[in-house]
Scaffold this motif. Structure first.
Motif, PDB file in Angstrom:
ATOM      1  N   LYS A   4       0.880  -1.165   0.000  1.00  0.00           N
ATOM      2  CA  LYS A   4       0.000   0.000   0.000  1.00  0.00           C
ATOM      3  C   LYS A   4       0.907   1.201   0.000  1.00  0.00           C
ATOM      4  N   VAL A   7       1.744   2.848   3.130  1.00  0.00           N
ATOM      5  CA  VAL A   7       2.124   1.990   4.241  1.00  0.00           C
ATOM      6  C   VAL A   7       3.535   1.470   4.027  1.00  0.00           C
ATOM      7  N   SER A 270      -5.768  -6.215   9.314  1.00  0.00           N
ATOM      8  CA  SER A 270      -5.065  -5.367  10.266  1.00  0.00           C
ATOM      9  C   SER A 270      -3.686  -5.916  10.572  1.00  0.00           C
ATOM     10  N   ASP A 274      -2.980  -0.823  12.930  1.00  0.00           N
ATOM     11  CA  ASP A 274      -3.392  -0.302  11.628  1.00  0.00           C
ATOM     12  C   ASP A 274      -4.347  -1.269  10.935  1.00  0.00           C
ATOM     13  N   TYR A 276      -6.675  -1.861   7.153  1.00  0.00           N
ATOM     14  CA  TYR A 276      -6.763  -1.453   5.757  1.00  0.00           C
ATOM     15  C   TYR A 276      -7.944  -2.140   5.087  1.00  0.00           C
ATOM     16  N   ASP A 277      -8.694  -1.379   4.318  1.00  0.00           N
ATOM     17  CA  ASP A 277      -9.811  -1.947   3.564  1.00  0.00           C
ATOM     18  C   ASP A 277      -9.277  -2.708   2.364  1.00  0.00           C
ATOM     19  N   PHE A 287      -5.808  -3.708  -2.033  1.00  0.00           N
ATOM     20  CA  PHE A 287      -5.945  -2.685  -1.017  1.00  0.00           C
ATOM     21  C   PHE A 287      -6.688  -1.506  -1.626  1.00  0.00           C
ATOM     22  N   ASN A 289      -7.947   2.514  -1.689  1.00  0.00           N
ATOM     23  CA  ASN A 289      -7.631   3.855  -1.204  1.00  0.00           C
ATOM     24  C   ASN A 289      -8.911   4.557  -0.760  1.00  0.00           C
TER      25      ASN A 289
END
Length: 478
Positions: A4, A7, A270, A274, A276-277, A287, A289
């Motif tokens: 990502k 990330v 996760s 953190d 993330y969708d 991933f 945004n």
């Protein structure tokens, strides 16, 4: 550890190369017999077989000869046969490490062939059994007592449309494909088809969902086993311990072994605090945004009960396991010489120095011969190690500090009571150590080179599977 942009750089690799597809939604410009101005459209199905080799049998020998190769099926298992070749029978070669099946995650681990007459639009286990037994699909359907219109068509799509008959025919196809891969002859396949149907009918009577099972045969005994999972089924709601198989990303100064958790309620993953969708798809997941677009794709190329492998867009390959291996995987204690003598293994690895960001996929052939050589008064089994040269497409023998007299032996370290395979003359220190672990399965030997670095490494006797992984990893780094 996620691919990502905002990330980190290590990948959380996940992708079911075979998540279950639903049919081909592309525009259809062909006529009722599957022909078009461009040629004849065919579809390869167990589930949908993508990246399968397509051949036409011009010399009518039922063999996929090199000069009869046409290309690869697309993501929906479709290929258009040129009009000039449409009169020939079609052979589909599903290749381990290359081909994906929408019934399961990752690339295939075993190769198999399907065949069908030139008149067929669907190349399936059913077309193969009918062809080999010199019968029509109508005759086969009658013998099996199933709906010919479903058996001879896109039964995956029919199942998605709600057909119970198609669900059984699809389950039968999954099981028959395993038997075809086992090398069962035409008579055995026809007989097995009927026996597998009996098993499936019993499962229906017991209230079993046919999508959850596959019928296997071992030593003439049929058994109901769990069907392979899709990516979403495999990962969602589970936690994994992951590490990069890149020297740089794995090093303790970077990422090492980390724990990730896939939410059971939402499409999210996760790492620590953190989250993330993500969006699951047929090849893994992406991933997302803030605008809902993709910030990177994770592609699962191998998936088993023991572990999974995935490649991220930026070229890293990640090892996933539900087992906590932050302190190391358990060693195998009963390794013996016969586990290696006379066998050839392929080692898919990162050959970069690990000093800077980047990955250099590499493949090595290890031949454990049965020949003996004398070294300092002791006889040891000889071995050969060859590096793959992509420029020549050949393996080239490694120059050893021992010349042609490279050998190997087993030891039992009293401080870490597991057997190790030591190979002379490979590294700068002259010795490579292989420590097999209990994470190993029928496809791969999972091992450590150094019990301190905790980076799992893989060997396989399956050359096609090894080259499939190597090729995809290499392409991700170009």
């Amino acid at each position: 550890m996620f691919n990502k942009k905002a990330v980190s750089t290590l990948s959380i690799t996940i992708a079911l190369i075979l998540a279950g597809c639903g049919g081909n939604d592309s525009d259809d410009t062909s006529s009722s017999d599957g022909t078009s101005d461009a040629g004849k459209s065919i579809m390869a199905i167990d589930g949908y077989l993508s990246a399968a080799d397509v051949y036409v049998d011009r010399n009518e020998n039922t063999v996929a000869d090199t000069d009869e190769y046409l290309g690869l099926t697309d993501d929906s298992g479709v290929f258009v046969i040129p009009e000039s070749d449409s009169e020939y029978d079609v052979i589909i070669k599903a290749i381990a490490g290359q081909t994906s099946d929408s019934d399961k995650a990752g690339k295939l681990t075993a190769s198999f062939d399907f065949i069908a007459p030139s008149s067929a639009s669907y190349i399936t286990p059913y077309s193969t059994i009918a062809y080999q037994n010199n019968m029509s699909l109508s005759e086969l359907a009658t013998q099996l007592g199933v709906d010919e219109s479903i058996l001879s068509g896109d039964y995956v799509k029919s199942k998605a449309d709600g057909s119970d008959s198609a669900k059984k025919i699809h389950a039968l196809a999954r099981s028959l494909t395993l038997r075809i891969g086992d090398g069962a002859d035409q008579e055995a396949l026809l007989s097995d088809s009927k026996d597998i149907l009996t098993q499936l009918n019993d499962a229906i009577n017991n209230g079993t969902d046919l999508d959850d099972i596959v019928i296997t045969k071992t030593d003439d005994v049929f058994e109901v086993t769990e069907a392979p999972k899709t990516v979403e089924d495999y990962f969602k709601g589970n936690s994994f311990y992951i590490t990069s198989m890149s020297e740089y990303y794995h090093s303790s100064d970077n990422e090492g072994v980390q724990k990730v958790t896939f939410s059971a309620e939402t499409n999210a993953v996760s790492l620590g605090s953190d989250s993330y969708d993500i969006e699951y798809n047929a090849n893994g997941f992406s991933f997302l945004n803030d605008d809902g677009g993709s910030d990177g794709m994770e592609r699962v190329i191998y998936q088993s009960d023991e572990f999974a492998l995935a490649i991220a867009d930026q070229g890293d390959m990640t090892f996933y396991s539900k087992m906590d291996f932050t302190t190391g995987l358990d060693p195998i204690h009963n390794i013996v010489e016969s586990d290696f003598i006379g066998k050839t293994f392929y080692y898919v690895m990162d050959d970069s120095s690990g000093d800077s960001q980047g990955t250099k996929p590499f493949i090595v052939k290890m031949e454990f011969t049965g020949d003996l050589i004398d070294f300092s008064g002791t006889e040891y089994p000889r071995m050969k190690i060859s590096d793959y040269n992509p420029g020549t497409g050949k393996f080239e023998l490694v120059d050893s500090s021992f010349g042609d007299d490279m050998f190997w032996y087993l030891t039992d370290d009293a401080h870490n009571p597991s057997y190790h395979v030591h190979i002379t003359g490979v590294t700068e220190d002259g010795l490579l150590s292989i420590s097999p672990t209990t994470m190993s399965n029928d496809d791969f030997m999972v091992f450590y080179e150094d019990s301190q670095d905790l980076m799992p490494r893989i060997l396989t006797e399956n050359k096609e599977l090894a080259f499939g992984l190597y090729t995809q990893w290499l392409e991700a780094n170009q």
